[in-house]
Design a protein around this motif. Structure first.
Motif, mmCIF file in Angstrom:
data_model
loop_
_atom_site.group_PDB
_atom_site.id
_atom_site.type_symbol
_atom_site.label_atom_id
_atom_site.label_comp_id
_atom_site.label_asym_id
_atom_site.label_seq_id
_atom_site.Cartn_x
_atom_site.Cartn_y
_atom_site.Cartn_z
ATOM 1 N N LEU A 154 -10.916 -0.160 0.486
ATOM 2 C CA LEU A 154 -10.020 -0.617 -0.510
ATOM 3 C C LEU A 154 -11.601 -0.878 -1.848
ATOM 4 C CD1 LEU A 154 -7.708 -2.966 0.382
ATOM 5 C CD2 LEU A 154 -6.864 -0.478 -0.653
ATOM 6 N N VAL A 199 -7.540 -9.295 0.536
ATOM 7 C CA VAL A 199 -7.452 -7.705 -0.132
ATOM 8 C C VAL A 199 -9.617 -8.325 -1.052
ATOM 9 C CG1 VAL A 199 -7.311 -7.056 -2.499
ATOM 10 C CG2 VAL A 199 -5.506 -7.124 -1.100
ATOM 11 N N ILE A 226 -4.443 0.080 -3.199
ATOM 12 C CA ILE A 226 -5.248 -1.164 -4.345
ATOM 13 C C ILE A 226 -3.793 -1.768 -4.870
ATOM 14 C CG2 ILE A 226 -7.081 -0.083 -5.650
ATOM 15 C CD1 ILE A 226 -7.182 -3.180 -3.854
ATOM 16 N N PRO A 239 -11.894 -5.498 2.113
ATOM 17 C CA PRO A 239 -11.324 -4.779 1.659
ATOM 18 C C PRO A 239 -11.832 -3.612 2.160
ATOM 19 C CG PRO A 239 -13.993 -5.655 0.914
ATOM 20 C CD PRO A 239 -13.548 -5.936 1.109
ATOM 21 N N ASP A 292 -3.531 4.423 -6.052
ATOM 22 C CA ASP A 292 -4.017 4.746 -5.123
ATOM 23 C C ASP A 292 -3.356 3.065 -4.304
ATOM 24 O OD1 ASP A 292 -6.568 6.237 -5.304
ATOM 25 O OD2 ASP A 292 -7.521 4.958 -6.113
ATOM 26 N N THR A 331 -8.863 -1.050 5.210
ATOM 27 C CA THR A 331 -7.768 -0.286 5.253
ATOM 28 C C THR A 331 -9.220 1.011 5.090
ATOM 29 O OG1 THR A 331 -7.879 0.014 2.718
ATOM 30 C CG2 THR A 331 -6.334 -0.628 3.994
ATOM 31 N N ALA A 341 1.042 -1.286 -0.165
ATOM 32 C CA ALA A 341 -0.030 -0.013 0.104
ATOM 33 C C ALA A 341 1.026 1.259 -0.105
ATOM 34 C CB ALA A 341 -0.901 0.040 1.669
#
Length: 582
Positions: A232, A338, A53, A342, A51, A345, A42
């Motif tokens: 994300l 991820v 992601i 999501p 970004d 973050t 990140a």
């Protein structure tokens, strides 16, 4: 057929190592790797102007592809600090930061980098890495570290736009720090540093991010203006070829070449350093292919340029990884986070991310090697300083070129002045050997003198060699016989042969006989294949130094020998016990 498959599918070479024990060790190492790369991926995306992601996508897909098609069993590829800052530099020259098509430009750059690296591998150009010294990388990463650190001050101070140069010019007028943002960043950095000191192998960056986020929550930082990264995007990225804009692609190529070279240098250097411990034999060309495929395919999966990571690779090896399957496991663990969590973050403050990036930047300073370089080598110090200053003052991709060019110029300067040393025979340890007359304080024979050349005889060195030998002949009027030793000569190009032939002609015009002795067999064979040997005269060649001395002794002036007390050689009448040189 099996060998061809193993060549193009290198993972077939290590699948035989897989068993319950190695898979268990790879699983454990993969979990450690996932914890390490989560904050790094990140953070590096932010450095590249993307970004977070996209950094995680790169750590998932690009890392897995490089592991499958690369040569090293322990190298971990993915987003990397130095590469990220070059990506930002190259891309921002064509598309401004924050523009809607900025990410698309990055993916196009990644595609071009992948094609270049893959071509280098297929054309077996792995040897090119050896021309780029570690000092260039050292100077570049030190300069990049400063740029990376400065780029995060806006997140640490909570200022929308921060330009250090502009602030100095205005005397920091209107400079207002968000104390809550600064406090969150400070807590993140302090907790990460403490965690690392308590346990070096701990995921200290992740710990710092977690504690920084917790501090922000307890301080109610959001209401105080502390910005968040945000959740994300959900789902797996679709496979999409980057938009091919011919004009944009042609503008990106010069920078892409620098990015490609830097990525390959980092990856191969890291793989080599770990192979010294693992005792694995590496194939630089295959590593080029692996890095090229990871970027080429990765560009279609929303990945930006990846390379080797020293931190993650070292942790992978130290965690007991046995095969590249450890990297695959790390990718699977990270993908699970991820794709299924999501919102991880959502409450992550940008100040915490900025603090983590600044720690990463600090770790890029290899102070130990910088000090060693500055203390041990003047030429390498010049390369280091020039590259470092160029990185700060010029576009990053050109800084690499400048560092490489400076390194090559200094190398050519050294090789263009090979040592031409006067030697003579000396009685040492019961044997008579050829030695440097200055170092051993020897007196040479006034009639038969010997010069030894240490270095290749090629176009850049010819002038230095010719000038030295001509001056030697001019300063020794009694000289009648000259032996040129070639023990230290590894290569002679056609221009070098012509230069030697000219020296022989000049010496003979001064009634000085010349013999060439002890040249390496491969050098003589090469001259013979090229038809250059007749220019020197095969009759002037002696395989051994002793053979040349015997021939020269038959042509000496006995009137000079009668008053001589040096007695260098076997034929000297007062020292019949001496042995011929061998």
């Amino acid at each position: 057929m099996n060998n061809i498959a193993r060549r193009f599918l290198p993972f077939l070479q290590w699948q035989s190592l897989l068993n319950r024990q190695t898979i268990s060790q790879d699983l454990s190492a993969g979990l450690t790797g996932a914890l390490l790369v989560l904050p790094q991926g990140a953070a590096y995306a932010m450095i590249a102007g993307l970004d977070p992601i996209f950094g995680l996508y790169t750590a998932i897909f690009a890392a897995a592809i490089a592991a499958l098609f690369g040569s090293s069993w322990h190298l971990v590829s993915g987003p990397a600090a130095a590469i990220s800052i070059i990506v930002a530099s190259v891309t921002s020259q064509q598309t401004p930061f924050g523009a809607a098509d900025y990410a698309a430009t990055v993916f196009l750059l990644t595609l071009i980098v992948g094609v270049i690296q893959l071509l280098f591998g297929l054309l077996r150009l792995g040897f090119l890495v050896s021309f780029i010294s570690h000092t260039v990388v050292l100077g570049f990463t030190a300069g990049a570290a400063i740029i990376i650190g400065l780029s995060q001050l806006k997140h640490v101070f909570g200022i929308a736009e921060f330009n250090l140069y502009q602030q100095f010019r205005t005397g920091f007028q209107g400079f207002e720090i968000n104390n809550y943002t600064l406090l969150v960043a400070t807590i993140t950095i302090a907790s990460a540093v403490i965690a690392k000191r308590i346990h070096k192998k701990s995921p200290y960056l992740l710990i710092g991010m977690i504690l920084g986020s917790l501090a922000n929550y307890l301080l109610d930082g959001v209401t105080q203006g502390v910005a968040l990264v945000g959740a994300l995007p959900e789902g797996i990225p679709s496979v999409t070829l980057p938009a091919l804009n011919p004009e944009l692609a042609s503008n990106l190529i010069p920078g892409a070449l620098a990015v490609a070279l830097m990525g390959l240098i980092e990856a191969v250097s890291i793989a080599k350093s770990i192979s010294l411990k693992s005792k694995q034999r590496l194939n630089a060309n295959q590593e080029f292919v692996g890095q090229g495929l990871s970027n080429l395919i990765g560009s279609t999966l929303s990945c930006f340029v990846s390379s080797g990571s020293f931190t993650r690779s070292a942790a992978n090896y130290d965690s007991g990884a046995q095969t590249p399957l450890a990297v695959i496991f790390a990718s699977i663990f990270l993908a699970s986070v991820v794709f299924f969590v999501p919102s991880l973050t959502a409450q992550l403050p940008l100040a915490a991310m900025g603090g983590v990036v600044m720690l990463i930047a600090w770790n890029l300073f290899d102070l130990q090697h910088i000090k060693e370089t500055l203390h041990t080598s003047k030429s390498e110090s010049v390369v280091l300083i020039v590259t470092f200053i160029s990185t700060l003052a010029i576009n990053l991709e050109f800084a690499i070129y400048i560092g490489v060019i400076t390194s090559l110029i200094l190398y050519l300067k050294r090789t263009s002045r090979p040592a031409v040393t006067q030697v003579s025979s000396a009685q040492l340890g019961g044997s008579r050997l050829v030695r440097n007359i200055e170092r051993y304080q020897l007196k040479p024979c006034p009639q038969i003198q010997i010069l030894r050349i240490d270095g290749s005889i090629f176009f850049a060195a010819n002038d230095s060699i010719q000038t030295t030998i001509e001056q030697f002949m001019a300063h020794h009027p009694q000289l009648k016989q000259l032996i040129i030793l070639g023990k230290g000569v590894n290569f002679i190009d056609p221009e070098g042969v012509k230069m030697l032939a000219g020296l022989i002609h000049l010496a003979e015009s001064k009634e000085i006989s010349v013999r060439l002795a002890s040249f390496k067999g491969n050098v003589i064979d090469d001259l013979q294949r090229k038809g250059l040997l007749p220019l020197l005269g095969e009759e002037r060649l002696s395989v051994h130094t002793s053979d040349a001395i015997k021939i020269m002794m038959n042509r000496r002036d006995m009137s000079v020998c009668e008053g001589c007390t040096i007695q260098c050689y076997n034929e000297c009448k007062e020292t019949p016990q001496c042995q011929y040189l061998s």
